[in-house]
Design a protein around this motif. Sequence first.
Motif, PDB file in Angstrom:
ATOM      1  N   LYS A  66     -13.861  -3.413  -3.680  1.00 24.36           N
ATOM      2  CA  LYS A  66     -12.651  -2.598  -3.763  1.00 24.36           C
ATOM      3  C   LYS A  66     -11.538  -3.342  -3.037  1.00 24.36           C
ATOM      4  CE  LYS A  66     -14.433   0.925  -1.715  1.00 24.36           C
ATOM      5  NZ  LYS A  66     -14.584   2.245  -1.089  1.00 24.36           N
ATOM      6  N   ARG A  68      -6.935  -3.355  -2.226  1.00 24.03           N
ATOM      7  CA  ARG A  68      -5.635  -2.689  -2.268  1.00 24.03           C
ATOM      8  C   ARG A  68      -4.549  -3.748  -2.100  1.00 24.03           C
ATOM      9  NH1 ARG A  68      -6.459   0.648   1.921  1.00 24.03           N
ATOM     10  NH2 ARG A  68      -7.293   2.250   0.571  1.00 24.03           N
ATOM     11  N   THR A  70      -1.012  -5.002  -0.953  1.00 32.36           N
ATOM     12  CA  THR A  70      -0.037  -4.509   0.023  1.00 32.36           C
ATOM     13  C   THR A  70       1.398  -4.685  -0.482  1.00 32.36           C
ATOM     14  OG1 THR A  70      -0.075  -6.625   1.193  1.00 32.36           O
ATOM     15  CG2 THR A  70      -1.585  -4.909   1.969  1.00 32.36           C
ATOM     16  N   ASP A  95      -9.802   1.791 -11.566  1.00 32.30           N
ATOM     17  CA  ASP A  95      -8.968   2.660 -10.737  1.00 32.30           C
ATOM     18  C   ASP A  95      -9.946   3.430  -9.847  1.00 32.30           C
ATOM     19  OD1 ASP A  95      -7.688   5.045  -9.773  1.00 32.30           O
ATOM     20  OD2 ASP A  95      -6.151   4.808 -11.308  1.00 32.30           O
ATOM     21  N   LYS A 127       1.513  -1.168  -5.332  1.00 32.60           N
ATOM     22  CA  LYS A 127       1.363  -1.344  -3.885  1.00 32.60           C
ATOM     23  C   LYS A 127       0.600  -0.166  -3.273  1.00 32.60           C
ATOM     24  CE  LYS A 127       4.064  -1.535   0.353  1.00 32.60           C
ATOM     25  NZ  LYS A 127       5.385  -1.413   0.965  1.00 32.60           N
ATOM     26  N   ASP A 128      -0.394  -0.480  -2.443  1.00 35.69           N
ATOM     27  CA  ASP A 128      -1.197   0.474  -1.674  1.00 35.69           C
ATOM     28  C   ASP A 128      -2.138   1.340  -2.509  1.00 35.69           C
ATOM     29  OD1 ASP A 128      -0.061  -0.476   0.706  1.00 35.69           O
ATOM     30  OD2 ASP A 128       1.580   0.972   0.599  1.00 35.69           O
ATOM     31  N   LYS A 129      -2.219   1.114  -3.806  1.00 38.73           N
ATOM     32  CA  LYS A 129      -3.189   1.834  -4.641  1.00 38.73           C
ATOM     33  C   LYS A 129      -4.507   1.071  -4.602  1.00 38.73           C
ATOM     34  CE  LYS A 129      -3.908   3.512  -9.378  1.00 38.73           C
ATOM     35  NZ  LYS A 129      -4.432   4.806  -8.964  1.00 38.73           N
ATOM     36  N   GLU A 130      -5.624   1.794  -4.573  1.00 36.93           N
ATOM     37  CA  GLU A 130      -6.926   1.134  -4.470  1.00 36.93           C
ATOM     38  C   GLU A 130      -7.529   0.899  -5.854  1.00 36.93           C
ATOM     39  OE1 GLU A 130     -10.597   1.220  -1.366  1.00 36.93           O
ATOM     40  OE2 GLU A 130      -9.939   3.159  -2.138  1.00 36.93           O
ATOM     41  N   TYR A 131      -8.023  -0.327  -6.034  1.00 40.46           N
ATOM     42  CA  TYR A 131      -8.673  -0.761  -7.269  1.00 40.46           C
ATOM     43  C   TYR A 131     -10.036  -1.327  -6.908  1.00 40.46           C
ATOM     44  CZ  TYR A 131      -3.842  -0.678  -8.957  1.00 40.46           C
ATOM     45  OH  TYR A 131      -2.560  -0.296  -9.277  1.00 40.46           O
ATOM     46  N   SER A 156      -8.071  -8.409   5.344  1.00 42.42           N
ATOM     47  CA  SER A 156      -6.817  -8.815   4.703  1.00 42.42           C
ATOM     48  C   SER A 156      -6.850 -10.286   4.333  1.00 42.42           C
ATOM     49  CB  SER A 156      -5.627  -8.540   5.634  1.00 42.42           C
ATOM     50  OG  SER A 156      -5.470  -7.148   5.801  1.00 42.42           O
ATOM     51  N   GLN A 161      -5.841  -6.536   0.419  1.00 43.52           N
ATOM     52  CA  GLN A 161      -6.706  -5.985   1.458  1.00 43.52           C
ATOM     53  C   GLN A 161      -8.028  -5.567   0.790  1.00 43.52           C
ATOM     54  OE1 GLN A 161      -5.791  -2.074   3.371  1.00 43.52           O
ATOM     55  NE2 GLN A 161      -5.324  -3.379   5.113  1.00 43.52           N
ATOM     56  N   THR A 163     -11.282  -3.618   0.729  1.00 45.76           N
ATOM     57  CA  THR A 163     -11.683  -2.398   1.429  1.00 45.76           C
ATOM     58  C   THR A 163     -13.182  -2.140   1.398  1.00 45.76           C
ATOM     59  OG1 THR A 163     -11.166  -1.099  -0.554  1.00 45.76           O
ATOM     60  CG2 THR A 163      -9.429  -1.307   1.109  1.00 45.76           C
TER      61      THR A 163
END
Length: 196
Positions: A66, A68, A70, A95, A127-131, A156, A161, A163
């Motif tokens: 996973k 994200r 930045t 997603d 930006k900042d959405k997790e994939y 990072s 980033q 996760t």
Amino acid sequence: MKNLKLKVVLILCVAAVAFSCDKDDDNPQTPVYQPESPLQGYLTATGFNESESQVTNGTTTEYGYKFRPTVTGAITTLSVRIPDVNNSLRVTIWDVATQEPIKTETFNVASSGTAVVKAIAPLTLIKDKEYAISINTADYYVHERNNGSSAVYPVSVGNIQITGYVYAAGILQDFPGTTATDVYSGDVNFTFLRTL
């Protein structure tokens, strides 16, 4: 008279510089961003680059991670590396919030152990959405720390980033929702280009 000429020349030079600065302000140059690929940085930052082993003809599993961004940008290429050949290797970008695939590509891996890169139509990432990105394979590399300890997330790597490491057993295109912190399997990577 000589001083007057010198003053006029200085005034003209200052005016030319000021005009040039005003022109630059009216037409700012678009920044040029460098492409980024997070996998190697992720393996190094976690220490998972310390030990690599390979599995061939194992259990088919969806392996990946996973992540994200930045900053806003786009994925422009995908790449895979497996220790065998496979003419229908599936890579999926997910997603995480919906656990639905948003991009699927099939690779023809004709040579074992060599990274295969595939250009794709730019896939915009917010930006900042997790994939998540995953590879579905029974042939893969296993990366660990020499002492077997766990990594601490998030990690990072430039504007990406990471996760967590994720996986899901099976040949079906199922969201990889199981996590582990002491290993990474499945060499799947992408090139990200910042746009904003």
